[in-house]
Design a protein around this motif. Structure first.
Motif, PDB file in Angstrom:
ATOM      1  N   ASP A 122       0.832  -1.208   0.000  1.00 13.91           N
ATOM      2  CA  ASP A 122       0.000   0.000   0.000  1.00 13.91           C
ATOM      3  C   ASP A 122       0.864   1.253   0.000  1.00 13.91           C
ATOM      4  O   ASP A 122       0.624   2.200  -0.775  1.00 13.91           O
ATOM      5  CB  ASP A 122      -0.923  -0.015   1.216  1.00 13.91           C
ATOM      6  CG  ASP A 122      -1.780   1.235   1.305  1.00 13.91           C
ATOM      7  OD1 ASP A 122      -2.579   1.479   0.385  1.00 13.91           O
ATOM      8  OD2 ASP A 122      -1.634   1.989   2.290  1.00 13.91           O
ATOM      9  N   GLN A 123       1.891   1.277   0.833  1.00 17.97           N
ATOM     10  CA  GLN A 123       2.787   2.435   0.873  1.00 17.97           C
ATOM     11  C   GLN A 123       3.586   2.556  -0.428  1.00 17.97           C
ATOM     12  O   GLN A 123       3.863   3.674  -0.900  1.00 17.97           O
ATOM     13  CB  GLN A 123       3.733   2.324   2.067  1.00 17.97           C
ATOM     14  CG  GLN A 123       3.040   2.435   3.419  1.00 17.97           C
ATOM     15  CD  GLN A 123       2.341   3.770   3.612  1.00 17.97           C
ATOM     16  OE1 GLN A 123       2.897   4.824   3.304  1.00 17.97           O
ATOM     17  NE2 GLN A 123       1.106   3.723   4.105  1.00 17.97           N
ATOM     18  N   THR A 124       3.951   1.427  -1.008  1.00 19.24           N
ATOM     19  CA  THR A 124       4.682   1.443  -2.274  1.00 19.24           C
ATOM     20  C   THR A 124       3.849   2.098  -3.365  1.00 19.24           C
ATOM     21  O   THR A 124       4.332   2.968  -4.109  1.00 19.24           O
ATOM     22  CB  THR A 124       5.063   0.000  -2.678  1.00 19.24           C
ATOM     23  OG1 THR A 124       5.953  -0.529  -1.697  1.00 19.24           O
ATOM     24  CG2 THR A 124       5.714  -0.044  -4.043  1.00 19.24           C
ATOM     25  N   ARG A 125       2.597   1.710  -3.470  1.00 13.59           N
ATOM     26  CA  ARG A 125       1.723   2.305  -4.494  1.00 13.59           C
ATOM     27  C   ARG A 125       1.542   3.791  -4.248  1.00 13.59           C
ATOM     28  O   ARG A 125       1.566   4.586  -5.200  1.00 13.59           O
ATOM     29  CB  ARG A 125       0.376   1.586  -4.488  1.00 13.59           C
ATOM     30  CG  ARG A 125       0.454   0.119  -4.909  1.00 13.59           C
ATOM     31  CD  ARG A 125      -0.928  -0.508  -5.002  1.00 13.59           C
ATOM     32  NE  ARG A 125      -0.827  -1.951  -5.212  1.00 13.59           N
ATOM     33  CZ  ARG A 125      -0.919  -2.860  -4.260  1.00 13.59           C
ATOM     34  NH1 ARG A 125      -1.131  -2.487  -2.999  1.00 13.59           N
ATOM     35  NH2 ARG A 125      -0.808  -4.151  -4.545  1.00 13.59           N
ATOM     36  N   LEU A 164       3.030   9.564  -6.377  1.00 11.14           N
ATOM     37  CA  LEU A 164       3.398  10.966  -6.171  1.00 11.14           C
ATOM     38  C   LEU A 164       3.820  11.605  -7.493  1.00 11.14           C
ATOM     39  O   LEU A 164       4.303  10.926  -8.400  1.00 11.14           O
ATOM     40  CB  LEU A 164       4.549  11.068  -5.166  1.00 11.14           C
ATOM     41  CG  LEU A 164       4.280  10.671  -3.725  1.00 11.14           C
ATOM     42  CD1 LEU A 164       5.580  10.725  -2.916  1.00 11.14           C
ATOM     43  CD2 LEU A 164       3.221  11.570  -3.102  1.00 11.14           C
ATOM     44  N   PRO A 165       3.670  12.928  -7.604  1.00 17.32           N
ATOM     45  CA  PRO A 165       4.172  13.626  -8.792  1.00 17.32           C
ATOM     46  C   PRO A 165       5.672  13.382  -8.964  1.00 17.32           C
ATOM     47  O   PRO A 165       6.418  13.250  -7.985  1.00 17.32           O
ATOM     48  CB  PRO A 165       3.871  15.099  -8.497  1.00 17.32           C
ATOM     49  CG  PRO A 165       2.772  15.081  -7.483  1.00 17.32           C
ATOM     50  CD  PRO A 165       3.005  13.844  -6.660  1.00 17.32           C
ATOM     51  N   HIS A 199       8.176  -0.307  -9.304  1.00 16.88           N
ATOM     52  CA  HIS A 199       6.958  -0.111 -10.089  1.00 16.88           C
ATOM     53  C   HIS A 199       7.289  -0.341 -11.552  1.00 16.88           C
ATOM     54  O   HIS A 199       8.196   0.279 -12.098  1.00 16.88           O
ATOM     55  CB  HIS A 199       6.421   1.314  -9.891  1.00 16.88           C
ATOM     56  CG  HIS A 199       5.358   1.684 -10.874  1.00 16.88           C
ATOM     57  ND1 HIS A 199       5.351   2.896 -11.545  1.00 16.88           N
ATOM     58  CD2 HIS A 199       4.257   1.006 -11.316  1.00 16.88           C
ATOM     59  CE1 HIS A 199       4.309   2.945 -12.349  1.00 16.88           C
ATOM     60  NE2 HIS A 199       3.631   1.816 -12.237  1.00 16.88           N
ATOM     61  N   TYR A 200       6.543  -1.260 -12.181  1.00 15.93           N
ATOM     62  CA  TYR A 200       6.691  -1.550 -13.599  1.00 15.93           C
ATOM     63  C   TYR A 200       5.399  -1.174 -14.325  1.00 15.93           C
ATOM     64  O   TYR A 200       4.366  -1.832 -14.121  1.00 15.93           O
ATOM     65  CB  TYR A 200       6.929  -3.047 -13.843  1.00 15.93           C
ATOM     66  CG  TYR A 200       8.160  -3.625 -13.208  1.00 15.93           C
ATOM     67  CD1 TYR A 200       9.379  -3.621 -13.877  1.00 15.93           C
ATOM     68  CD2 TYR A 200       8.101  -4.239 -11.955  1.00 15.93           C
ATOM     69  CE1 TYR A 200      10.508  -4.202 -13.319  1.00 15.93           C
ATOM     70  CE2 TYR A 200       9.221  -4.819 -11.383  1.00 15.93           C
ATOM     71  CZ  TYR A 200      10.427  -4.799 -12.067  1.00 15.93           C
ATOM     72  OH  TYR A 200      11.541  -5.375 -11.499  1.00 15.93           O
ATOM     73  N   ARG A 258       2.465  -3.083 -12.278  1.00 22.82           N
ATOM     74  CA  ARG A 258       3.039  -4.148 -11.451  1.00 22.82           C
ATOM     75  C   ARG A 258       3.922  -3.527 -10.379  1.00 22.82           C
ATOM     76  O   ARG A 258       4.704  -2.620 -10.651  1.00 22.82           O
ATOM     77  CB  ARG A 258       3.881  -5.112 -12.292  1.00 22.82           C
ATOM     78  CG  ARG A 258       4.513  -6.262 -11.471  1.00 22.82           C
ATOM     79  CD  ARG A 258       5.408  -7.126 -12.347  1.00 22.82           C
ATOM     80  NE  ARG A 258       5.813  -8.358 -11.682  1.00 22.82           N
ATOM     81  CZ  ARG A 258       6.946  -8.522 -10.995  1.00 22.82           C
ATOM     82  NH1 ARG A 258       7.805  -7.504 -10.878  1.00 22.82           N
ATOM     83  NH2 ARG A 258       7.231  -9.673 -10.415  1.00 22.82           N
ATOM     84  N   TYR A 259       3.793  -4.033  -9.154  1.00 24.58           N
ATOM     85  CA  TYR A 259       4.622  -3.595  -8.037  1.00 24.58           C
ATOM     86  C   TYR A 259       5.280  -4.818  -7.413  1.00 24.58           C
ATOM     87  O   TYR A 259       4.667  -5.887  -7.293  1.00 24.58           O
ATOM     88  CB  TYR A 259       3.783  -2.860  -6.985  1.00 24.58           C
ATOM     89  CG  TYR A 259       3.085  -1.642  -7.525  1.00 24.58           C
ATOM     90  CD1 TYR A 259       3.695  -0.391  -7.510  1.00 24.58           C
ATOM     91  CD2 TYR A 259       1.804  -1.744  -8.070  1.00 24.58           C
ATOM     92  CE1 TYR A 259       3.053   0.732  -8.025  1.00 24.58           C
ATOM     93  CE2 TYR A 259       1.157  -0.631  -8.586  1.00 24.58           C
ATOM     94  CZ  TYR A 259       1.790   0.600  -8.561  1.00 24.58           C
ATOM     95  OH  TYR A 259       1.156   1.705  -9.083  1.00 24.58           O
ATOM     96  N   SER A 260       6.513  -4.671  -7.013  1.00 31.78           N
ATOM     97  CA  SER A 260       7.177  -5.742  -6.278  1.00 31.78           C
ATOM     98  C   SER A 260       8.111  -5.123  -5.251  1.00 31.78           C
ATOM     99  O   SER A 260       8.489  -3.946  -5.354  1.00 31.78           O
ATOM    100  CB  SER A 260       7.946  -6.687  -7.215  1.00 31.78           C
ATOM    101  OG  SER A 260       9.048  -6.026  -7.793  1.00 31.78           O
TER     102      SER A 260
END
Length: 336
Positions: free
Chosen positions: A71-74, A79-80, A195-196, A280-282
């Motif tokens: 959640d924090q990663t997304r 952010l801009p 983030h991909y 995609r996030y990892s």
């Protein structure tokens, strides 16, 4: 005619969809609780000898810890761009902490540009000028009030888990389970957020999520979201899918363990191609060793038929050289 939104993969980017047994799933509970360490060690030995990767389940990290980190990663990557660039990795010197923009790191630079953005952090060691050590750069609490607490806490949880998994790897090599401990009194560790964006149209090796590479250090612990895109090369040279499996981490070893085992264990090539149509996030965690810790083939892994293949190398120097090859701003500073 409108272009199809579907990705048209070059043949070299196609991965075989095979049974999950190709990347084995190991229940590490008997290692963590001590009920059957040798059983887990045998399974680790097979996985790292033949695949270099494994999934681990029953690893002891609560699902909500992982979900909070995602959640924090997304939120961070939403952010801009100017706010993220304020935390650019180049502002941290050789500590290499902060934001890395699209194409700001390329892991296979002679062939591929990496379509990804990253955020890196590590242990808080302000004032330490050794490469990979120093102070983290954090977004303002006014912008992301929980980010530092959640993400640094996740780093600490991964640090603890990595110690336990390395004990299993030591046992798998018939070593004392604390074999790695003297090399890890103040180890390099990197917590990365990734983030991909999705790719559409015709895709080849020139641009993809992340180019083919091996990891640099001891051990990687990867949390994947449910999008997929990880591909791992098997020993036949075929690319195999590494799909998400709920409540598992993907574990792979890096260059230092391959050197340590004189190629008995393999640091396998892997890459990411995101053709899902979704973001995609990892969240990979990399644990290495002390900057000056030396790695050379173990006597037990050297025989007349398999002589030593590697000269001794120190962890920090090996890792920093790999980073110079991947980061354009570092290469420029080093005159490469």
């Amino acid at each position: 005619m409108t272009q199809s939104p579907l990705a048209l993969l070059d043949d070299t980017l196609r991965a075989t969809r095979v049974s999950f047994d190709q990347i084995p799933v190991i229940d590490v509970a008997p290692l963590l609780d001590g009920s059957d360490k040798q059983k887990v060690a045998r399974e680790i030995r097979w996985a790292l000898s033949n695949v270099g990767f494994m999934y681990v389940k029953n690893h002891g990290v609560a699902r909500d810890v992982v979900e909070s980190a995602f959640d924090q990663t997304r939120q961070f990557f939403d952010l801009p761009l100017d706010q993220k660039m304020d935390l650019h990795v180049s502002k941290s010197g050789t500590a290499l902490r902060g934001y890395i923009e699209m194409f700001g790191e390329n892991t296979d630079p002679t062939r591929t540009k990496d379509l990804k953005e990253c955020f890196d952090l590590g242990p808080e060691t302000p004032g330490d000028a050794t490469p990979f050590f120093g102070a983290n750069q954090w977004p303002s609490e006014a912008v992301l009030p929980d980010f530092a607490r959640v993400i640094y806490g996740y780093h600490q949880d991964m640090r603890a888990l990595s110690t336990k998994l390395l004990r299993g790897i030591a046992l798998s090599l018939d070593l004392d389970e604390d074999f790695f401990a003297p090399k890890m009194t103040n180890p390099i560790s990197i917590q990365r957020l990734l983030h991909y964006p999705p790719q559409t149209g015709k895709i080849d090796e020139s641009v993809m999520g992340i180019g083919a590479h091996t990891d640099y250090g001891n051990l990687t612990i990867l949390a994947q979201d449910n999008v997929g895109g990880l591909q791992v090369m098997n020993r036949d040279g075929d690319w195999v899918m590494g799909p998400p499996i709920e409540d598992t981490f993907v574990i792979n070893i890096g260059d230092l363990v391959q050197k340590l085992t004189n190629d008995r264990y393999i640091a396998n090539l892997h890459r990411v191609v995101n053709t899902s149509g979704r973001e995609r996030y990892s969240i990979p965690f990399f644990i290495d060793a002390d900057y000056d810790a030396e790695f050379a083939p173990l006597p037990s892994c050297v025989t007349e038929d398999n002589p030593a293949r590697y000269e001794p190398v120190t962890c920090g120097r090996h890792k920093f050289a790999r980073f110079v090859d991947s980061f354009p701003h570092l290469a420029a500073e080093q005159g490469k």
